[in-house]
Design a protein around this motif. Structure first.
Motif, PDB file in Angstrom:
ATOM      1  N   LEU A  27      23.934  32.760  56.141  1.00  0.00           N
ATOM      2  CA  LEU A  27      25.193  32.510  55.430  1.00  0.00           C
ATOM      3  C   LEU A  27      26.280  31.959  56.347  1.00  0.00           C
ATOM      4  N   SER A  28      26.177  32.209  57.648  1.00  0.00           N
ATOM      5  CA  SER A  28      27.185  31.731  58.592  1.00  0.00           C
ATOM      6  C   SER A  28      26.827  30.381  59.204  1.00  0.00           C
ATOM      7  N   LYS A  29      25.702  29.808  58.839  1.00  0.00           N
ATOM      8  CA  LYS A  29      25.274  28.522  59.385  1.00  0.00           C
ATOM      9  C   LYS A  29      26.078  27.380  58.755  1.00  0.00           C
ATOM     10  N   ASP A  30      26.225  26.308  59.519  1.00  0.00           N
ATOM     11  CA  ASP A  30      26.944  25.135  59.015  1.00  0.00           C
ATOM     12  C   ASP A  30      26.296  24.587  57.742  1.00  0.00           C
ATOM     13  N   GLU A  31      25.001  24.717  57.629  1.00  0.00           N
ATOM     14  CA  GLU A  31      24.279  24.203  56.466  1.00  0.00           C
ATOM     15  C   GLU A  31      24.646  24.925  55.173  1.00  0.00           C
ATOM     16  N   CYS A  32      25.288  26.082  55.295  1.00  0.00           N
ATOM     17  CA  CYS A  32      25.687  26.859  54.114  1.00  0.00           C
ATOM     18  C   CYS A  32      27.167  26.698  53.772  1.00  0.00           C
ATOM     19  N   ALA A  33      27.901  25.938  54.574  1.00  0.00           N
ATOM     20  CA  ALA A  33      29.348  25.819  54.373  1.00  0.00           C
ATOM     21  C   ALA A  33      29.688  25.247  53.004  1.00  0.00           C
ATOM     22  N   ALA A  34      28.983  24.209  52.580  1.00  0.00           N
ATOM     23  CA  ALA A  34      29.271  23.582  51.292  1.00  0.00           C
ATOM     24  C   ALA A  34      28.991  24.555  50.151  1.00  0.00           C
ATOM     25  N   ALA A  35      27.902  25.325  50.257  1.00  0.00           N
ATOM     26  CA  ALA A  35      27.562  26.306  49.221  1.00  0.00           C
ATOM     27  C   ALA A  35      28.623  27.401  49.141  1.00  0.00           C
ATOM     28  N   THR A  36      29.135  27.805  50.282  1.00  0.00           N
ATOM     29  CA  THR A  36      30.166  28.841  50.306  1.00  0.00           C
ATOM     30  C   THR A  36      31.435  28.370  49.603  1.00  0.00           C
ATOM     31  N   GLU A  37      31.823  27.119  49.828  1.00  0.00           N
ATOM     32  CA  GLU A  37      33.011  26.579  49.163  1.00  0.00           C
ATOM     33  C   GLU A  37      32.808  26.507  47.655  1.00  0.00           C
ATOM     34  N   VAL A  38      31.628  26.085  47.222  1.00  0.00           N
ATOM     35  CA  VAL A  38      31.325  26.055  45.790  1.00  0.00           C
ATOM     36  C   VAL A  38      31.388  27.464  45.208  1.00  0.00           C
ATOM     37  N   TYR A  39      30.839  28.410  45.946  1.00  0.00           N
ATOM     38  CA  TYR A  39      30.847  29.818  45.513  1.00  0.00           C
ATOM     39  C   TYR A  39      32.275  30.315  45.276  1.00  0.00           C
ATOM     40  N   TYR A  40      33.167  30.050  46.221  1.00  0.00           N
ATOM     41  CA  TYR A  40      34.557  30.502  46.080  1.00  0.00           C
ATOM     42  C   TYR A  40      35.249  29.815  44.903  1.00  0.00           C
ATOM     43  N   GLN A  41      34.958  28.545  44.696  1.00  0.00           N
ATOM     44  CA  GLN A  41      35.585  27.843  43.586  1.00  0.00           C
ATOM     45  C   GLN A  41      35.121  28.399  42.246  1.00  0.00           C
ATOM     46  N   ILE A  42      33.829  28.639  42.102  1.00  0.00           N
ATOM     47  CA  ILE A  42      33.311  29.211  40.858  1.00  0.00           C
ATOM     48  C   ILE A  42      33.873  30.612  40.652  1.00  0.00           C
ATOM     49  N   ASN A  43      33.994  31.360  41.737  1.00  0.00           N
ATOM     50  CA  ASN A  43      34.615  32.687  41.677  1.00  0.00           C
ATOM     51  C   ASN A  43      35.985  32.595  41.009  1.00  0.00           C
ATOM     52  N   ARG A  44      36.801  31.646  41.432  1.00  0.00           N
ATOM     53  CA  ARG A  44      38.141  31.487  40.852  1.00  0.00           C
ATOM     54  C   ARG A  44      38.071  31.000  39.411  1.00  0.00           C
ATOM     55  N   ASP A  45      37.124  30.104  39.128  1.00  0.00           N
ATOM     56  CA  ASP A  45      37.024  29.533  37.789  1.00  0.00           C
ATOM     57  C   ASP A  45      36.652  30.571  36.735  1.00  0.00           C
ATOM     58  N   TYR A  46      35.920  31.591  37.126  1.00  0.00           N
ATOM     59  CA  TYR A  46      35.533  32.628  36.165  1.00  0.00           C
ATOM     60  C   TYR A  46      36.742  33.422  35.661  1.00  0.00           C
ATOM     61  N   LYS A  47      37.788  33.505  36.464  1.00  0.00           N
ATOM     62  CA  LYS A  47      38.984  34.275  36.121  1.00  0.00           C
ATOM     63  C   LYS A  47      38.632  35.714  35.668  1.00  0.00           C
ATOM     64  N   PRO A  48      37.944  36.449  36.531  1.00  0.00           N
ATOM     65  CA  PRO A  48      37.564  37.826  36.178  1.00  0.00           C
ATOM     66  C   PRO A  48      38.741  38.782  36.328  1.00  0.00           C
ATOM     67  N   ASP A  49      38.530  39.999  35.889  1.00  0.00           N
ATOM     68  CA  ASP A  49      39.530  41.065  36.090  1.00  0.00           C
ATOM     69  C   ASP A  49      39.310  41.788  37.408  1.00  0.00           C
ATOM     70  N   GLY A  50      38.173  41.545  38.033  1.00  0.00           N
ATOM     71  CA  GLY A  50      37.903  42.186  39.306  1.00  0.00           C
ATOM     72  C   GLY A  50      36.540  41.788  39.837  1.00  0.00           C
ATOM     73  N   PHE A  51      36.267  42.219  41.070  1.00  0.00           N
ATOM     74  CA  PHE A  51      34.955  42.001  41.669  1.00  0.00           C
ATOM     75  C   PHE A  51      34.470  43.312  42.270  1.00  0.00           C
ATOM     76  N   ALA A  52      33.151  43.448  42.414  1.00  0.00           N
ATOM     77  CA  ALA A  52      32.572  44.689  42.903  1.00  0.00           C
ATOM     78  C   ALA A  52      31.577  44.416  44.013  1.00  0.00           C
ATOM     79  N   CYS A  53      31.626  45.257  45.053  1.00  0.00           N
ATOM     80  CA  CYS A  53      30.703  45.149  46.185  1.00  0.00           C
ATOM     81  C   CYS A  53      30.328  46.549  46.666  1.00  0.00           C
ATOM     82  N   GLY A  54      29.241  46.630  47.400  1.00  0.00           N
ATOM     83  CA  GLY A  54      28.865  47.875  48.041  1.00  0.00           C
ATOM     84  C   GLY A  54      29.637  48.100  49.328  1.00  0.00           C
ATOM     85  N   ARG A  55      29.433  49.269  49.916  1.00  0.00           N
ATOM     86  CA  ARG A  55      30.185  49.643  51.120  1.00  0.00           C
ATOM     87  C   ARG A  55      29.953  48.673  52.270  1.00  0.00           C
TER      88      ARG A  55
END
Length: 236
Positions: A27-55
């Protein structure tokens, strides 16, 4: 439980490798940078009420291993009851932290990405968590809820998130273990998978750990720049 009357609609939103891994150094490789940006944009586009993660995910992304000194906190008035902080409003960060190991410093997460910035923290705990930790969370304004003695009852957690905080749409962005627990509980309604053009290491973790059989229908797919593919599935 498939009704959304008593719980949020849950979207598992993840960056993954071609071979379905979601955690690891890839996930920290340069080859994943474009995917990470797409991920963050879709995250915003969903307009959720929250997000959930483990510890582990929350610690790696936000608390960085820090933990408070609890020696000064009195537990006389602390009971194992859900606590909705006066600071609870707006967008939420739901942290699955059974034993209370996350070292928050504020009631909110402050992050450069607007998809996470100013999210109010809700700790999800098992009974038996250190009451000094509960007193500390109250002092800094972090909300917390209980949902089990040793293992978390995820259906109960979701019911409380909707009832106490008004969360109707939740992004599940956890690691393999918490994602798998949601899947086995029948709590994944939609999959949002951003596929990076890489193969992960053999030690990296899959999308769902210890999963059970389930079926989804492909709703949409988009190819982005940088050889990034987005796959969007809806549960049948």
């Amino acid at each position: 439980m498939n009704s959304f009357i008593n719980r949020p609609y849950i979207i598992c939103h993840m960056v993954q490798s071609i071979d379905g891994k979601v955690t690891g150094e890839f996930l920290s490789k340069d080859e994943c940078a474009a995917a990470t940006e797409v991920y963050y944009q879709i995250n915003r586009d969903y307009k959720p009420d929250g997000f959930a993660c483990g510890r582990v995910t929350m610690e790696g992304s936000f608390t960085n291993g820090w933990y408070p000194d609890l020696s000064e906190f009195c537990t006389t008035d602390i009971t194992e009851e859900d606590y909705v902080s006066p600071a609870a409003k707006g967008f939420y960060a739901v942290a699955f932290d059974r034993k209370g190991r996350l070292g928050w410093k504020d009631a909110y997460i402050y992050d450069y990405d607007p998809g996470y910035n100013k999210s109010h923290i809700i700790e999800v705990l098992c009974t038996g968590a250190d009451k000094r930790y509960l007193a500390y969370l109250q002092k800094i304004g972090v909300s917390y809820i209980f949902a089990g003695d040793d293992d978390l009852d995820l259906v109960l957690v979701m019911e409380k998130l909707k009832k106490l905080f008004g969360i109707n749409k939740l992004l599940l962005e956890g690691g393999s273990i918490i994602n798998g627990a949601f899947e086995r509980s029948g709590l994944v309604d939609e999959l949002s998978l951003v596929v990076a053009p890489v193969i992960a290491d053999k030690t990296d973790k899959p999308l769902f750990f210890d999963s059970s059989f389930d079926s989804f229908e492909l709703k949409d797919s988009i190819v982005y720049e940088g050889n990034v593919l987005w796959l969007n599935y809806i549960k049948k």
